[in-house]
Design an enzyme around this catalytic site. Structure first.
Site, PDB file in Angstrom:
ATOM      1  N   LYS A 183     101.444  72.181 -67.000  1.00 24.88           N
ATOM      2  CA  LYS A 183     100.838  73.600 -67.212  1.00 24.88           C
ATOM      3  C   LYS A 183     101.391  74.275 -68.482  1.00 24.88           C
ATOM      4  O   LYS A 183     102.574  74.258 -68.680  1.00 24.88           O
ATOM      5  CB  LYS A 183     100.627  74.302 -66.047  1.00 24.88           C
ATOM      6  CG  LYS A 183     100.205  73.638 -64.873  1.00 24.88           C
ATOM      7  CD  LYS A 183      98.581  73.768 -65.098  1.00 24.88           C
ATOM      8  CE  LYS A 183      97.936  72.822 -63.749  1.00 24.88           C
ATOM      9  NZ  LYS A 183      96.395  73.015 -63.701  1.00 24.88           N
ATOM     10  N   HIS A 314      88.191  65.943 -62.787  1.00 24.67           N
ATOM     11  CA  HIS A 314      89.254  66.730 -62.296  1.00 24.67           C
ATOM     12  C   HIS A 314      89.074  66.591 -60.908  1.00 24.67           C
ATOM     13  O   HIS A 314      88.213  66.324 -60.169  1.00 24.67           O
ATOM     14  CB  HIS A 314      88.686  68.405 -62.510  1.00 24.67           C
ATOM     15  CG  HIS A 314      89.420  69.395 -61.769  1.00 24.67           C
ATOM     16  ND1 HIS A 314      89.097  69.866 -60.719  1.00 24.67           N
ATOM     17  CD2 HIS A 314      90.892  69.955 -62.078  1.00 24.67           C
ATOM     18  CE1 HIS A 314      90.030  70.721 -60.254  1.00 24.67           C
ATOM     19  NE2 HIS A 314      90.955  70.748 -61.101  1.00 24.67           N
TER      20      HIS A 314
HETATM   21 MG    MG Z   1      92.748  71.935 -64.965  1.00 26.94          MG
END
Ligand code: MG
Length: 381
Positions: A183, A314
């Site tokens: 992230k 995803h």
């Molecule tokens: Mg994502």
């Protein structure tokens, strides 16, 4: 073979909703916009007169009040459209639910779509159980089509740089992953680049690194941070900008060298078509638990494949179901994996040397253990 054998109908007799809240692996995890302690699984069991039971679920923040909006939609609105119908008429039932006038008036995305996803997945589960084969077989897949897994569970934004590096090394050197995601979107932008550099230095050049900003940035900071990712051979930057901004993503994609990935927050084929035809996305990331299930995810995958874009789903289902459609679809070679819920299922997903094992049980991989149902189950109303 006796071609006159009558086709056996499977009539839907009843359904039951459930909500599971399953803890994440390290008490809590954060990205740039979300901080969670549990993964929510509002879902449905659909029963048929032939004895086959379908399990389907979606994936959420594990917020009980909003999870109940999804199970309410199934039990109060969709149930009456399903009971008494033939369970294998999936396309017909999908249309019936997706375009049900009272519901499409109040929502064509979000709650109604996630409820539809759970139902659609449960119907595919029934269909492949009745065919006595794993769903990837029912969808036309082959054991020659291996799917690589990339792991997101070592790259959270709340990890210190040292913990991030340690975790990524465990995933790559011990577990054998060749691709990982981390992230970005720290308030201090220089920290993002320092963390990417630390991970690249630790893993060397043989591992794919993906980055994900979870829709956090405005254009200037997106350009400023993402233009430097090419120095670290980053495979993609995911969700740099707010989810609905087609024009912004197109301008961003034109301006930087690192490819753009997105799709987890898009709830319809039409929305994907807009991003794809606008050349605002390179890696297409449909999620079967946010689109209307397997049915619509296959449609999105076909559109992306035709546009020569790789499809990298995803994992709102933590890959448990999407491994089946990934094996079956020529446009999917790489699928996200997060291990939080895998032990809730009769047949947990397994990954060896960075590739998914082929599920062997009949069905969509969604059959929950009784233990998981009682241990993590919440009251649906
Ligand atoms: Mg994502």
């Amino acid at each position: 073979l006796d071609s006159s054998t009558p086709f056996k109908l499977m009539i839907i007799t009843s359904l039951e909703t459930f909500i599971l809240h399953v803890p994440v692996t390290r008490n809590h995890i954060s990205d740039s916009t979300h901080s969670i302690t549990h993964w929510g699984m509002p879902g449905v069991r659909i029963f048929t007169d032939e004895g086959f039971t379908g399990y389907g679920f979606t994936g959420t923040h594990a917020h009980l009040a909003s999870d109940r909006l999804i199970t309410d939609c199934i039990s109060n609105c969709y149930a009456e459209l399903l009971i008494g119908q033939e369970a294998s008429d999936i396309s017909l039932l999908w249309e019936r639910l997706a375009y049900y006038p009272p519901l499409q008036w109040v929502g064509r995305a979000g709650i109604t779509k996630m409820a539809l996803a759970a139902v659609d997945i449960a119907l595919w589960d029934i269909k492949s159980k009745a065919s006595n084969e794993p769903l990837w077989k029912t969808l036309g897949g082959s054991e020659k089509n291996k799917v690589e897994a990339y792991n997101t569970d070592g790259g959270w934004l709340n990890f210190s740089t040292q913990m991030l590096v340690d975790d990524v090394l465990r995933l790559t050197e011990v577990d054998g992953y060749k691709s990982i995601k981390m992230k970005v979107g720290k308030p201090d932008h220089s920290e993002d680049l320092q963390r990417v550099e630390a991970v690249r230095n630790a893993v060397g050049s043989g591992v794919r690194i993906m980055t994900d900003a979870n829709g956090r940035w405005r254009m200037p900071e997106a350009l400023s941070v993402a233009s430097k990712l090419k120095d670290y051979d980053v495979t993609w930057i995911e969700e740099p900008l707010w989810h609905d901004d087609v024009r912004g993503h197109k301008d961003f994609a034109d301006a930087i060298e690192t490819p753009v990935a997105l799709g987890e927050m898009l709830y319809s084929l039409a929305h994907f078509e807009e991003f794809i035809s606008s050349q605002a996305v390179h890696y297409v990331q449909p999620d079967a638990t946010r689109l209307g299930g397997i049915t619509e995810t296959l449609e999105v995958s076909n559109v992306a494949y035709e546009a020569n874009l790789p499809v990298t789903p995803h994992a709102g289902d933590m890959a448990q179901t999407q491994i089946h459609l990934s094996i079956s679809h020529p446009g999917i070679e790489l699928l996200e994996f997060i291990p939080w819920i895998k032990d809730c299922f009769i047949e947990p997903l397994e990954i060896r040397s960075g590739y998914f094992d082929f599920p062997k049980n009949s069905g969509a991989g969604t059959t929950l253990t009784e233990e998981a149902m009682s241990k993590y189950g919440k009251k649906v109303s």
